[in-house]
Design an enzyme around this catalytic site. Structure first.
Site, PDB file in Angstrom:
ATOM      1  N   HIS A   8       0.720  -0.765   0.051  1.00  0.00           N
ATOM      2  CA  HIS A   8      -0.323   0.168  -0.111  1.00  0.00           C
ATOM      3  C   HIS A   8       0.646   0.989   0.044  1.00  0.00           C
ATOM      4  O   HIS A   8       1.444   1.774   0.058  1.00  0.00           O
ATOM      5  CB  HIS A   8      -0.678  -0.219   1.395  1.00  0.00           C
ATOM      6  CG  HIS A   8      -0.644   0.453   2.181  1.00  0.00           C
ATOM      7  ND1 HIS A   8      -0.051  -0.758   3.375  1.00  0.00           N
ATOM      8  CD2 HIS A   8       0.146   1.405   2.947  1.00  0.00           C
ATOM      9  CE1 HIS A   8       0.693  -0.657   4.732  1.00  0.00           C
ATOM     10  NE2 HIS A   8       0.788   0.582   4.505  1.00  0.00           N
ATOM     11  N   ARG A  12      -1.979  11.152   3.844  1.00  0.00           N
ATOM     12  CA  ARG A  12      -2.450  11.615   4.986  1.00  0.00           C
ATOM     13  C   ARG A  12      -3.644  13.074   4.292  1.00  0.00           C
ATOM     14  O   ARG A  12      -3.648  13.392   4.023  1.00  0.00           O
ATOM     15  CB  ARG A  12      -1.392  12.540   6.126  1.00  0.00           C
ATOM     16  CG  ARG A  12      -1.083  11.818   6.816  1.00  0.00           C
ATOM     17  CD  ARG A  12       0.622  12.369   7.952  1.00  0.00           C
ATOM     18  NE  ARG A  12       1.178  11.279   8.666  1.00  0.00           N
ATOM     19  CZ  ARG A  12       1.651  10.915   8.863  1.00  0.00           C
ATOM     20  NH1 ARG A  12       2.375  10.864   6.958  1.00  0.00           N
ATOM     21  NH2 ARG A  12       2.450   9.874   9.142  1.00  0.00           N
ATOM     22  N   GLU A  58      -3.994   3.327   1.178  1.00  0.00           N
ATOM     23  CA  GLU A  58      -4.201   3.766   3.184  1.00  0.00           C
ATOM     24  C   GLU A  58      -4.174   5.042   3.188  1.00  0.00           C
ATOM     25  O   GLU A  58      -3.257   6.038   3.214  1.00  0.00           O
ATOM     26  CB  GLU A  58      -3.080   3.361   3.790  1.00  0.00           C
ATOM     27  CG  GLU A  58      -3.357   3.725   5.638  1.00  0.00           C
ATOM     28  CD  GLU A  58      -1.947   3.148   6.200  1.00  0.00           C
ATOM     29  OE1 GLU A  58      -1.702   3.587   7.003  1.00  0.00           O
ATOM     30  OE2 GLU A  58      -0.951   2.510   5.481  1.00  0.00           O
ATOM     31  N   ASN A  62      -5.570  11.649  11.393  1.00  0.00           N
ATOM     32  CA  ASN A  62      -5.316  12.359  12.563  1.00  0.00           C
ATOM     33  C   ASN A  62      -5.723  12.878  13.025  1.00  0.00           C
ATOM     34  O   ASN A  62      -5.941  13.887  12.308  1.00  0.00           O
ATOM     35  CB  ASN A  62      -4.038  12.220  12.139  1.00  0.00           C
ATOM     36  CG  ASN A  62      -2.631  11.491  11.677  1.00  0.00           C
ATOM     37  OD1 ASN A  62      -2.671  10.475  12.192  1.00  0.00           O
ATOM     38  ND2 ASN A  62      -2.206  11.741  10.622  1.00  0.00           N
ATOM     39  N   HIS A  77       3.213  12.268  -7.350  1.00  0.00           N
ATOM     40  CA  HIS A  77       1.607  11.577  -7.945  1.00  0.00           C
ATOM     41  C   HIS A  77       1.354  10.463  -6.921  1.00  0.00           C
ATOM     42  O   HIS A  77       2.645   9.315  -7.495  1.00  0.00           O
ATOM     43  CB  HIS A  77       1.546  12.740  -9.623  1.00  0.00           C
ATOM     44  CG  HIS A  77       2.071  11.414 -10.379  1.00  0.00           C
ATOM     45  ND1 HIS A  77       3.701  12.349 -10.763  1.00  0.00           N
ATOM     46  CD2 HIS A  77       2.150  10.299 -10.839  1.00  0.00           C
ATOM     47  CE1 HIS A  77       3.914  11.660 -11.397  1.00  0.00           C
ATOM     48  NE2 HIS A  77       2.900  10.427 -11.188  1.00  0.00           N
ATOM     49  N   GLU A 125      -2.174  10.885 -11.583  1.00  0.00           N
ATOM     50  CA  GLU A 125      -2.222  10.769 -12.680  1.00  0.00           C
ATOM     51  C   GLU A 125      -3.168   9.786 -12.923  1.00  0.00           C
ATOM     52  O   GLU A 125      -2.511   8.913 -12.626  1.00  0.00           O
ATOM     53  CB  GLU A 125      -0.564  10.287 -13.264  1.00  0.00           C
ATOM     54  CG  GLU A 125      -0.198  10.947 -14.667  1.00  0.00           C
ATOM     55  CD  GLU A 125       1.212  10.326 -14.873  1.00  0.00           C
ATOM     56  OE1 GLU A 125       1.361  10.132 -16.536  1.00  0.00           O
ATOM     57  OE2 GLU A 125       1.830   9.972 -13.835  1.00  0.00           O
TER      58      GLU A 125
END
Length: 129
Positions: A8, A12, A58, A62, A77, A125
């Site tokens: 993965h 954030r 993922e 937070n 990207h 992209e």
């Protein structure tokens, strides 16, 4: 040496629900699993493209983050493949994702890719498969 496979990529996000809507609507990604960790004040959501053994995205949320993350100068990207670049571009345009004009790198002049931006400013992209 082991047999390594991509698992993965983590990014954030400031607003988890807004990001989930974007990745579902813009790219058709679906939630594969979720891990809430209130003790450590974060939630992880893994998104997939339908391939059960494929690479996942993922999203890390937070708790308490109030300002957008600084993406820095090292980030480039994410890249995803699509079979029909023109239909994808038209869909992203219609949904207001402001795709860049399709471009090509080969000498044949045929468009090969374009970019959209997610709610946190991450560039994506879109590449002709």
């Amino acid at each position: 040496m082991g047999n390594y496979k991509m698992a993965h990529t983590m990014i954030r996000v400031l607003d988890l629900e807004r990001s989930l809507v974007f990745y579902k609507e813009a790219l058709g990604f679906e939630e594969v699993k979720r891990r809430d960790e209130p003790t450590y004040e974060f939630t992880l959501v893994f998104l997939g493209d339908g391939n059960p053994n494929g690479h996942q995205l993922e999203l890390t949320y937070n708790y308490g983050q109030e300002v957008p993350y600084d993406l820095g100068t090292a980030y480039g990207h994410l890249a995803v493949l699509v079979d029909d670049l023109e239909a994808s571009w038209a869909d992203h345009e219609a949904k207001g994702y402001q795709p860049t004009q399709p471009k090509g790198l080969s000498g044949d002049g045929k468009p090969r890719y374009y970019f959209i931006t997610d709610p946190d400013g991450y560039k994506i992209e879109i590449i002709r498969n």
